[in-house]
Design an enzyme around this catalytic site. Structure first.
Site, PDB file in Angstrom:
ATOM      1  CB  CYS A 113      -7.948  -0.796  -5.476  1.00 23.67           C
ATOM      2  SG  CYS A 113      -6.673  -0.678  -6.734  1.00 23.67           S
ATOM      3  CG  HIS A 263      -6.131  -3.317  -2.771  1.00 24.32           C
ATOM      4  ND1 HIS A 263      -6.452  -4.161  -3.804  1.00 24.32           N
ATOM      5  CD2 HIS A 263      -5.428  -2.299  -3.309  1.00 24.32           C
ATOM      6  CE1 HIS A 263      -5.965  -3.661  -4.915  1.00 24.32           C
ATOM      7  NE2 HIS A 263      -5.335  -2.534  -4.648  1.00 24.32           N
ATOM      8  CG  ASN A 293      -2.981  -3.222  -7.384  1.00 31.43           C
ATOM      9  OD1 ASN A 293      -4.020  -3.863  -7.286  1.00 31.43           O
ATOM     10  ND2 ASN A 293      -2.923  -1.918  -7.199  1.00 31.43           N
TER      11      ASN A 293
HETATM   12  N1  ACO Z   1      11.932   1.572 -11.546  1.00 32.78           N
HETATM   13  C1  ACO Z   1      12.987   2.297 -11.169  1.00 32.78           C
HETATM   14  N2  ACO Z   1      12.907   3.570 -10.742  1.00 32.78           N
HETATM   15  C2  ACO Z   1      11.678   4.118 -10.688  1.00 32.78           C
HETATM   16  C3  ACO Z   1      10.516   3.398 -11.066  1.00 32.78           C
HETATM   17  C4  ACO Z   1      10.680   2.086 -11.520  1.00 32.78           C
HETATM   18  N3  ACO Z   1       9.650   1.297 -11.899  1.00 32.78           N
HETATM   19  N4  ACO Z   1       9.448   4.204 -10.901  1.00 32.78           N
HETATM   20  C5  ACO Z   1       9.903   5.365 -10.421  1.00 32.78           C
HETATM   21  N5  ACO Z   1      11.240   5.325 -10.292  1.00 32.78           N
HETATM   22  C6  ACO Z   1      12.157   6.356  -9.789  1.00 32.78           C
HETATM   23  C7  ACO Z   1      11.536   7.724  -9.814  1.00 32.78           C
HETATM   24  O1  ACO Z   1      11.720   8.332 -11.075  1.00 32.78           O
HETATM   25  C8  ACO Z   1      12.333   8.416  -8.727  1.00 32.78           C
HETATM   26  O2  ACO Z   1      13.568   8.810  -9.224  1.00 32.78           O
HETATM   27  P1  ACO Z   1      14.280  10.181  -8.725  1.00 32.78           P
HETATM   28  O3  ACO Z   1      14.466  10.004  -7.240  1.00 32.78           O
HETATM   29  O4  ACO Z   1      15.537  10.224  -9.519  1.00 32.78           O
HETATM   30  O5  ACO Z   1      13.298  11.267  -9.053  1.00 32.78           O
HETATM   31  C9  ACO Z   1      12.587   7.306  -7.699  1.00 32.78           C
HETATM   32  O6  ACO Z   1      12.407   6.074  -8.417  1.00 32.78           O
HETATM   33  C10 ACO Z   1      11.649   7.336  -6.525  1.00 32.78           C
HETATM   34  O7  ACO Z   1      10.333   7.487  -6.977  1.00 32.78           O
HETATM   35  P2  ACO Z   1       9.166   7.712  -5.986  1.00 32.78           P
HETATM   36  O8  ACO Z   1       7.917   7.976  -6.763  1.00 32.78           O
HETATM   37  O9  ACO Z   1       9.576   8.705  -4.936  1.00 32.78           O
HETATM   38  O10 ACO Z   1       9.059   6.283  -5.293  1.00 32.78           O
HETATM   39  P3  ACO Z   1       8.169   5.879  -4.069  1.00 32.78           P
HETATM   40  O11 ACO Z   1       9.038   5.467  -2.969  1.00 32.78           O
HETATM   41  O12 ACO Z   1       7.086   6.865  -3.791  1.00 32.78           O
HETATM   42  O13 ACO Z   1       7.482   4.566  -4.635  1.00 32.78           O
HETATM   43  C11 ACO Z   1       5.413   3.737  -5.537  1.00 32.78           C
HETATM   44  C12 ACO Z   1       6.647   4.635  -5.770  1.00 32.78           C
HETATM   45  C13 ACO Z   1       5.872   2.321  -5.376  1.00 32.78           C
HETATM   46  C14 ACO Z   1       4.501   3.827  -6.752  1.00 32.78           C
HETATM   47  C15 ACO Z   1       4.690   4.200  -4.262  1.00 32.78           C
HETATM   48  O14 ACO Z   1       4.495   5.583  -4.269  1.00 32.78           O
HETATM   49  C16 ACO Z   1       3.342   3.529  -4.095  1.00 32.78           C
HETATM   50  O15 ACO Z   1       3.231   2.324  -3.933  1.00 32.78           O
HETATM   51  N6  ACO Z   1       2.270   4.294  -4.083  1.00 32.78           N
HETATM   52  C17 ACO Z   1       0.935   3.736  -3.916  1.00 32.78           C
HETATM   53  C18 ACO Z   1       0.487   3.011  -5.137  1.00 32.78           C
HETATM   54  C19 ACO Z   1      -0.931   2.573  -4.947  1.00 32.78           C
HETATM   55  O16 ACO Z   1      -1.371   2.324  -3.838  1.00 32.78           O
HETATM   56  N7  ACO Z   1      -1.709   2.546  -5.987  1.00 32.78           N
HETATM   57  C20 ACO Z   1      -3.120   2.386  -5.738  1.00 32.78           C
HETATM   58  C21 ACO Z   1      -3.740   1.285  -6.292  1.00 32.78           C
HETATM   59  S1  ACO Z   1      -3.978   1.369  -7.948  1.00 32.78           S
HETATM   60  C22 ACO Z   1      -5.648   1.532  -8.282  1.00 32.78           C
HETATM   61  O17 ACO Z   1      -6.479   1.870  -7.499  1.00 32.78           O
HETATM   62  C23 ACO Z   1      -5.994   1.359  -9.706  1.00 32.78           C
END
Ligand code: ACO
Length: 336
Positions: A113, A263, A293
Site C-alpha cells: 500500500c 491511501h 483498496n
Molecule cells: N462480513 C461479516 N462479518 C465479518 C467479516 C465480513 N466480511 N469479516 C469479519 N467479520 C466478523 C468477525 O468474524 C467478527 O465476528 P465476531 O465478533 O463474532 O468475532 C466481527 O465481524 C468483527 O470483526 P473485527 O475483526 O473485530 O472487525 P473490525 O471492526 O476490526 O473491522 C477490518 C475489520 C475492517 C478489517 C478492520 O480491522 C480494518 O480495516 N483494518 C485495517 C485494514 C487495513 O488497513 N489493511 C491494510 C491495507 S492492506 C495492504 O497493505 C495489502
C-alpha cells in the site's frame, strides 16, 4: 532549483463491478457490514484474461497522453504492485516491453500500500540528481486473483479491488516554491517486525522444500492473512507521523494544504486522521467507496479521479500518506 514534478496522471479500472451484495453471494457477509466497517460500496475485479501489466499499460497510456509527451522521452519505468504478472521477472519489465521502450530501466517496487509513494520517492531522487528527466510510475493491482472467494476469506477478500493508476514525473526548475508545481519532499519508512501481521506467506522460500506445494494450496496457505486490528491501530499512528515529518521539514501548516489524498484501506482510518488534524471534509478526497483498496494503485487512481472531478488543480498543495503490509508507511507533499 532542480526538482521533480508530476506532469500528468492516468487511470484504468476493469469494467466488471462487484457490489457488496454480489460479494455477499460468495461469502457470509453483508452490504451493511462492509459499508459500516470500511466505507466500501463496490469494487472492480478483472476477468480471467487480464493481468496486472494489462491494467498498468492502459493507465500509463492515459498518463502519457495527458502529459502530451512522446513515450520515447521516458527515461525509466517504475511499477509498484503486490500482485505481479509472474514470480519473476518483475512486472515493470512486462510493462516496459508493452510500452515499447527497450533499454529503459524497469524497476518493481514491492512495498504494497505504500508502494506508490516509495516509487515517487525513488523517482524524485533520480530527477533531483539530474540522472533522469522523465519517469513513468504505475501502481497496478489484480487483487481478485489472490483472494479467497469462499466464506473462509471474508475477513480479507471484501476489502480489495483491482485497478491501475499512473503518473509521469519530470524535471522542473522551481523559481517560486509557493506557485510552481514540484515535489516538496517524500518520507518513507518500514518496520519488518510486523511482517506477519499482514502478508501472503506462499509461494515463498520460507516454505521447507518447494516454494509452494499442492497440499499448501489445498490447505489455503497461499491466501493473504491479516490481523485487521493491529493494522488499523498502526495505520492511524504512522500515517499522521509521516505527514507531520513532511509539514515540519517544509514549514507547512495543515491549513496550507489544499487537498489530502490518503491511501484507501478503510474510510474509518482516513476519518480518524482527518479528525486528528482538524481537516475539513472537503479537503479529503476518498475513493474507497467505488474502488475498495487497490493497494499500490490507490493513490494514483485518487490523483486522476480528483483531477477529473475538478478537485485537484494546478498549483494546489497536496499531501499524501499511506500505510500497509511490511509494515511500511510513507508520505509525500507536492504542489500539483
Ligand atoms: N462480513 C461479516 N462479518 C465479518 C467479516 C465480513 N466480511 N469479516 C469479519 N467479520 C466478523 C468477525 O468474524 C467478527 O465476528 P465476531 O465478533 O463474532 O468475532 C466481527 O465481524 C468483527 O470483526 P473485527 O475483526 O473485530 O472487525 P473490525 O471492526 O476490526 O473491522 C477490518 C475489520 C475492517 C478489517 C478492520 O480491522 C480494518 O480495516 N483494518 C485495517 C485494514 C487495513 O488497513 N489493511 C491494510 C491495507 S492492506 C495492504 O497493505 C495489502
Amino acid at each position: 532549483m532542480l526538482r521533480s514534478k508530476i506532469l500528468a496522471s492516468g487511470m484504468y479500472v476493469p469494467p466488471n463491478v462487484y457490489t457488496n451484495n454480489d460479494i455477499a453471494k460468495m461469502m457470509d457477509t453483508s452490504d451493511e457490514w462492509i459499508r459500516q466497517r470500511t466505507g466500501i460500496e463496490q469494487r472492480h475485479w478483472v476477468d480471467e484474461t487480464t493481468a496486472t501489466s494489462d491494467l498498468a499499460l492502459k493507465a500509463s497510456e492515459v498518463a502519457l497522453k495527458n502529459a502530451g509527451i512522446d513515450k520515447k522521452e521516458i527515461d525509466m519505468v517504475i511499477l509498484a504492485t503486490l500482485s505481479p504478472d509472474a514470480e519473476f521477472p518483475g512486472t515493470a519489465c512486462f510493462l516496459q516491453a508493452r510500452l515499447g521502450l527497450p533499454g529503459v530501466p524497469a524497476l518493481d517496487v514491492r512495498q504494497q500500500c505504500s508502494g506508490f509513494l516509495y516509487a515517487m520517492s525513488i523517482a524524485d531522487q533520480f530527477i533531483r540528481t539530474g540522472t533522469y528527466k522523465k519517469i513513468l510510475i504505475a501502481g497496478a493491482e489484480v487483487q481478485s486473483k489472490g483472494l479467497d472467494r469462499t466464506p473462509k476469506g471474508r475477513e480479507v477478500s471484501v476489502l480489495f479491488g483491482d485497478g491501475a493508476g499512473a503518473i509521469i514525473m519530470g524535471a522542473t526548475d522551481v523559481t517560486d516554491a509557493k506557485k510552481d508545481s514540484h515535489v516538496l519532499s517524500t518520507h518513507i519508512h518500514a518496520d519488518g517486525t510486523y511482517a506477519d501481521e499482514l502478508w501472503a506467506p506462499l509461494p515463498g522460500t520460507k516454505n521447507p522444500k518447494y516454494r509452494i506445494t499442492a497440499e499448501d494450496v489445498q490447505a489455503g496457505k497461499h491466501w493473504p492473512k491479516m490481523n485487521g486490528k493491529t493494522v488499523f491501530v498502526n495505520a492511524v499512528k504512522r500515517m499522521p507521523e509521516a505527514l507531520m515529518a513532511a509539514f515540519e521539514l517544509n514549514k507547512v501548516k495543515i491549513e496550507d494544504v489544499d487537498l489530502f489524498l490518503f491511501h484507501q484501506a478503510n474510510l474509518r482510518i482516513n476519518d480518524m486522521i482527518a479528525k486528528q488534524f482538524n481537516i475539513p471534509d472537503h479537503k479529503v478526497f476518498n475513493t474507497i467507496q467505488k474502488f475498495a483498496n487497490t493497494t499500490a494503485a490507490t493513490i494514483p487512481i485518487g490523483m486522476d479521479e480528483a483531477v477529473r472531478a475538478g478537485k485537484l488543480k494546478k498549483g494546489m498543495l497536496v499531501a499524501s500518506a499511506a500505510f500497509g503490509s511490511g509494515f511500511t508507511w510513507a508520505s509525500a507533499l507536492y504542489r500539483w
